[in-house]
Scaffold this active site. Structure first.
Site, mmCIF file in Angstrom:
data_model
loop_
_atom_site.group_PDB
_atom_site.id
_atom_site.type_symbol
_atom_site.label_atom_id
_atom_site.label_comp_id
_atom_site.label_asym_id
_atom_site.label_seq_id
_atom_site.Cartn_x
_atom_site.Cartn_y
_atom_site.Cartn_z
ATOM 1 N N HIS A 132 17.475 -7.461 23.753
ATOM 2 C CA HIS A 132 18.159 -6.860 22.601
ATOM 3 C C HIS A 132 19.280 -5.977 23.129
ATOM 4 C CE1 HIS A 132 14.737 -8.085 20.187
ATOM 5 N NE2 HIS A 132 13.955 -7.514 21.076
ATOM 6 N N TYR B 130 0.792 -1.242 0.000
ATOM 7 C CA TYR B 130 0.000 0.000 0.000
ATOM 8 C C TYR B 130 0.822 1.291 0.000
ATOM 9 C CZ TYR B 130 -3.025 -3.711 1.818
ATOM 10 O OH TYR B 130 -3.669 -4.904 2.003
#
Ligand SMILES: NC(=O)c1ccc[n+]([C@@H]2O[C@H](COP(=O)([O-])OP(=O)(O)OC[C@H]3O[C@@H](n4cnc5c(N)ncnc54)[C@H](O)[C@@H]3O)[C@@H](O)[C@H]2O)c1
Length: 248
Positions: free
Chosen positions: A200, A71
């Site tokens: 992380h 899109y």
């Protein structure tokens, strides 16, 4: 609840993140597009086919990398704020290059919320001075679809290579790649059976300084696969569009 009563938004993807945003924000008007579901939510205008209605000022993508690829060209033709959370789409070099070519002549403004991590304000500030970023992600083996005890490195390489092998694990690396440059980012993925939460560690080496961010998010009570910080990061971006004070 965040009150942004003047905003008319289009939400792409009404899953975990999309539903939380709708629950926590009061917009003037909400259009929604989801290819695979249309749950009953009061005051939502569901679109049958994807398009950007003329009165929309902000598009919030919280669907999938495929949706970003599908899109974006249409969205970039409209004068809207475009928030993108499925940043892993940008690990695909061909898509990335065509997106930024289209953005050059687009009336849209693109925002990448920090998502599941932090420290992007600092990374963006020193982006031209960055030499190297190493993103080490540690997950329980089950989250990586493997069955081992102890700790082992399952991947070491570029974001593009990681995207092919671990497509569901590279939003963070892609967001960092968008800021620092994909060629400067090295991804390390480790399986560690002692972990209950994903960890992380983002290490940055630059001319200006050395930085290390360690992020350990708790799973959201409603959906263990997503952490609430991603939702809060989108809310922060929405808020900053309307605020007289912006941090970071
Ligand atoms: N940047 C980050 O740090 C970060 C963190 C967490 C999640 N994410 C990403 O955010 C996205 C949404 O996460 P979620 O937990 O809400 O997922 P989800 O699966 O709960 O919801 C996604 C929704 O989007 C819809 N959808 C998928 N593809 C579509 C398409 N092509 N067109 C229209 N609708 C489509 C699905 O039907 C679903 O209802 C995912 O891509 C995820 O990887 C990014």
């Amino acid at each position: 609840m965040l009150g942004v009563k003047t905003m008319r938004v289009l939400i792409i993807g009404v899953g975990n993140i999309g539903k939380q945003i709708l629950k926590m924000t009061h917009f003037e008007k909400v259009y929604a597009f989801d290819k695979f579901r249309k749950d009953h939510i009061p005051d939502i205008h569901w679109l049958e086919e994807f398009h950007v209605p003329e009165d929309v000022d902000t598009v919030i993508e919280c669907a999938s990398p495929e949706a970003v690829k599908e899109y974006s060209s249409q969205i970039l033709k409209s004068p809207v704020n475009y928030l993108i959370i499925s940043t892993s789409a940008f690990a695909d070099r061909v898509f990335r290059e065509s997106f930024f070519e289209e953005l050059k002549v687009s009336p849209a403004k693109v925002f990448f919320p920090s998502g599941a991590i932090g420290g992007l304000d600092l990374l963006a500030a020193v982006r031209k001075n960055i030499h190297r970023v190493i993103i080490e992600t540690r997950k329980h083996p089950k989250s990586l679809g493997i069955n081992i005890e102890g700790e082992t490195t399952v991947f070491e390489g570029s974001v593009e290579e990681a995207a092919k092998l671990f497509p569901r694990n590279i939003n963070i690396a892609s967001t960092v790649g968008l800021i620092a440059g994909f060629e400067k980012v090295k991804v390390i993925i480790k399986a560690d059976s002692s972990l209950s939460n994903n960890v992380h560690i983002i290490s940055v080496i630059s001319d200006v300084g050395k930085y290390e961010f360690r992020i350990e998010n708790l799973p959201s009570p409603e959906n263990p696969k997503t952490s609430m910080v991603t939702v809060y990061s989108i809310l922060k971006t929405i808020e900053s569009l309307n605020s007289k004070i912006v941090f970071g």
